[in-house]
Design a protein around this motif. Structure first.
Motif, short mmCIF file in Angstrom:
data_model
loop_
_atom_site.label_atom_id
_atom_site.label_comp_id
_atom_site.label_asym_id
_atom_site.label_seq_id
_atom_site.Cartn_x
_atom_site.Cartn_y
_atom_site.Cartn_z
N LYS A 127 99.35 19.08 10.11
CA LYS A 127 99.11 19.04 8.66
C LYS A 127 97.73 18.54 8.31
O LYS A 127 97.15 18.94 7.32
N ASN A 128 97.20 17.65 9.13
CA ASN A 128 95.90 17.06 8.84
C ASN A 128 95.03 17.14 10.09
O ASN A 128 95.35 16.49 11.10
N GLU A 129 93.97 17.89 10.05
CA GLU A 129 93.12 18.08 11.23
C GLU A 129 92.46 16.79 11.70
O GLU A 129 92.00 16.70 12.84
N ALA A 130 92.42 15.78 10.87
CA ALA A 130 91.85 14.49 11.27
C ALA A 130 92.68 13.85 12.38
O ALA A 130 92.17 13.03 13.14
N TYR A 131 93.95 14.25 12.49
CA TYR A 131 94.84 13.69 13.51
C TYR A 131 94.96 14.60 14.73
O TYR A 131 95.89 14.46 15.51
N MET A 175 92.46 26.58 11.91
CA MET A 175 91.42 26.24 12.87
C MET A 175 91.16 27.48 13.73
O MET A 175 92.10 28.05 14.27
N ASP A 176 89.92 27.86 13.87
CA ASP A 176 89.60 29.05 14.65
C ASP A 176 89.48 28.70 16.14
O ASP A 176 89.53 27.54 16.52
N LYS A 177 89.34 29.74 16.97
CA LYS A 177 89.30 29.55 18.43
C LYS A 177 88.16 28.63 18.86
O LYS A 177 88.35 27.76 19.71
N GLU A 178 86.99 28.83 18.29
CA GLU A 178 85.82 28.05 18.70
C GLU A 178 85.98 26.57 18.37
O GLU A 178 85.66 25.69 19.18
N THR A 179 86.47 26.29 17.18
CA THR A 179 86.69 24.90 16.77
C THR A 179 87.73 24.25 17.66
O THR A 179 87.56 23.12 18.13
N PHE A 180 88.84 24.96 17.89
CA PHE A 180 89.89 24.45 18.75
C PHE A 180 89.35 24.17 20.15
O PHE A 180 89.56 23.09 20.70
N ALA A 181 88.62 25.13 20.70
CA ALA A 181 88.07 24.98 22.06
C ALA A 181 87.10 23.81 22.14
O ALA A 181 87.11 23.04 23.11
N SER A 182 86.26 23.65 21.15
CA SER A 182 85.28 22.56 21.20
C SER A 182 85.96 21.20 21.07
O SER A 182 85.57 20.24 21.73
N ARG A 183 87.00 21.12 20.24
CA ARG A 183 87.71 19.84 20.10
C ARG A 183 88.48 19.50 21.37
O ARG A 183 88.53 18.34 21.77
N VAL A 184 89.07 20.49 22.01
CA VAL A 184 89.77 20.26 23.27
C VAL A 184 88.77 19.87 24.36
O VAL A 184 89.02 18.95 25.13
N SER A 185 87.63 20.55 24.41
CA SER A 185 86.59 20.22 25.41
C SER A 185 86.10 18.79 25.25
O SER A 185 85.84 18.11 26.24
N ALA A 186 85.98 18.34 24.02
CA ALA A 186 85.52 16.98 23.77
C ALA A 186 86.54 15.95 24.27
O ALA A 186 86.18 14.82 24.59
N MET A 187 87.80 16.35 24.37
CA MET A 187 88.86 15.45 24.82
C MET A 187 89.19 15.60 26.30
O MET A 187 90.11 14.94 26.78
N GLU A 188 88.49 16.42 27.00
CA GLU A 188 88.81 16.77 28.39
C GLU A 188 89.07 15.56 29.28
O GLU A 188 90.10 15.45 29.94
N THR A 189 88.13 14.62 29.29
CA THR A 189 88.26 13.44 30.14
C THR A 189 89.42 12.57 29.69
O THR A 189 90.19 12.06 30.51
N ARG A 190 89.56 12.42 28.40
CA ARG A 190 90.65 11.61 27.83
C ARG A 190 92.01 12.19 28.22
O ARG A 190 92.93 11.45 28.61
N LEU A 191 92.16 13.49 28.14
CA LEU A 191 93.42 14.14 28.50
C LEU A 191 93.73 13.94 29.98
O LEU A 191 94.87 13.68 30.35
N TYR A 192 92.70 14.06 30.80
CA TYR A 192 92.91 13.89 32.24
C TYR A 192 93.35 12.47 32.57
O TYR A 192 94.26 12.25 33.36
N ARG A 193 92.70 11.48 31.96
CA ARG A 193 93.08 10.09 32.21
C ARG A 193 94.50 9.81 31.75
O ARG A 193 95.25 9.10 32.42
N MET A 194 94.88 10.39 30.63
CA MET A 194 96.23 10.18 30.13
C MET A 194 97.25 10.82 31.07
O MET A 194 98.28 10.23 31.38
N ALA A 195 96.97 12.02 31.55
CA ALA A 195 97.87 12.68 32.50
C ALA A 195 97.94 11.87 33.80
O ALA A 195 99.01 11.79 34.42
N SER A 196 96.84 11.25 34.18
CA SER A 196 96.82 10.44 35.40
C SER A 196 97.70 9.21 35.28
O SER A 196 98.20 8.70 36.28
#
Length: 158
Positions: free
Chosen positions: A50-54, A1-22
């Motif tokens: 192993k599987n990017e779907a996860y 996975m390249d930097k851009e793909t990784f960054a975009s997938r993390v950005s898409a999860m931003e709110t979800r990650l914050y709620r989970m940390a909360s």
């Protein structure tokens, strides 16, 4: 996975990650630190995926471990009684505030499956992987969590 793909997938999860940390950590800085540490670890260990779907399940699990580590380091538990004084209109006004308060009263082992299932739209099997539980344990915790939530909300309304 390249930097851009990784960054975009993390950005898409931003709110979800914050709620989970909360759900785990009270302090704003603690939450943001845990999220940053989880993202850094995910980037460094992305070869273990192993599987990017996860990816979302994998990153959520890393974040949960980071939050638990932060709790251990601080040698304190989440102060459940402390909630924001203001009502956030974006989450349903007063009813949203009551729901958040009720969720904070439920023990963590029931609260997390509820949050993952109803707020993050994870399936039972994904929750089982994230929390390292059996499918039956997740179903049981969801059921018991709903019962506790229902009883708390009944008291609040009356």
């Amino acid at each position: 996975m390249d930097k851009e793909t990784f960054a975009s997938r993390v950005s898409a999860m931003e709110t979800r990650l914050y709620r989970m940390a909360s759900a785990y950590l009270h302090g704003e800085h603690d939450r943001l630190d845990a999220i940053s540490d989880a993202i850094l670890k995910a980037w460094q260990k992305q070869y273990t995926l192993k599987n990017e779907a996860y990816f979302e399940t994998w990153l959520t699990r890393i974040l949960i471990r980071e939050c638990i580590d932060a709790q251990r380091k601080q040698k304190r538990m989440i102060p459940v009684e402390q909630m924001p004084d203001r009502i956030d209109e974006s989450t349903g006004g007063e009813s949203g505030y009551l729901l958040r308060c009720a969720l904070q009263e439920i023990p963590e082992k029931f609260r997390l499956p509820l949050l993952l299932h109803y707020m993050e739209n994870y399936g039972v099997d994904e929750i089982a992987r994230i929390l390292s539980l059996s499918r039956g344990a997740v179903c049981s915790r969801l059921s018991r969590g709903r019962e506790k939530l229902k009883s708390i909300l009944k008291e609040e309304i009356q």
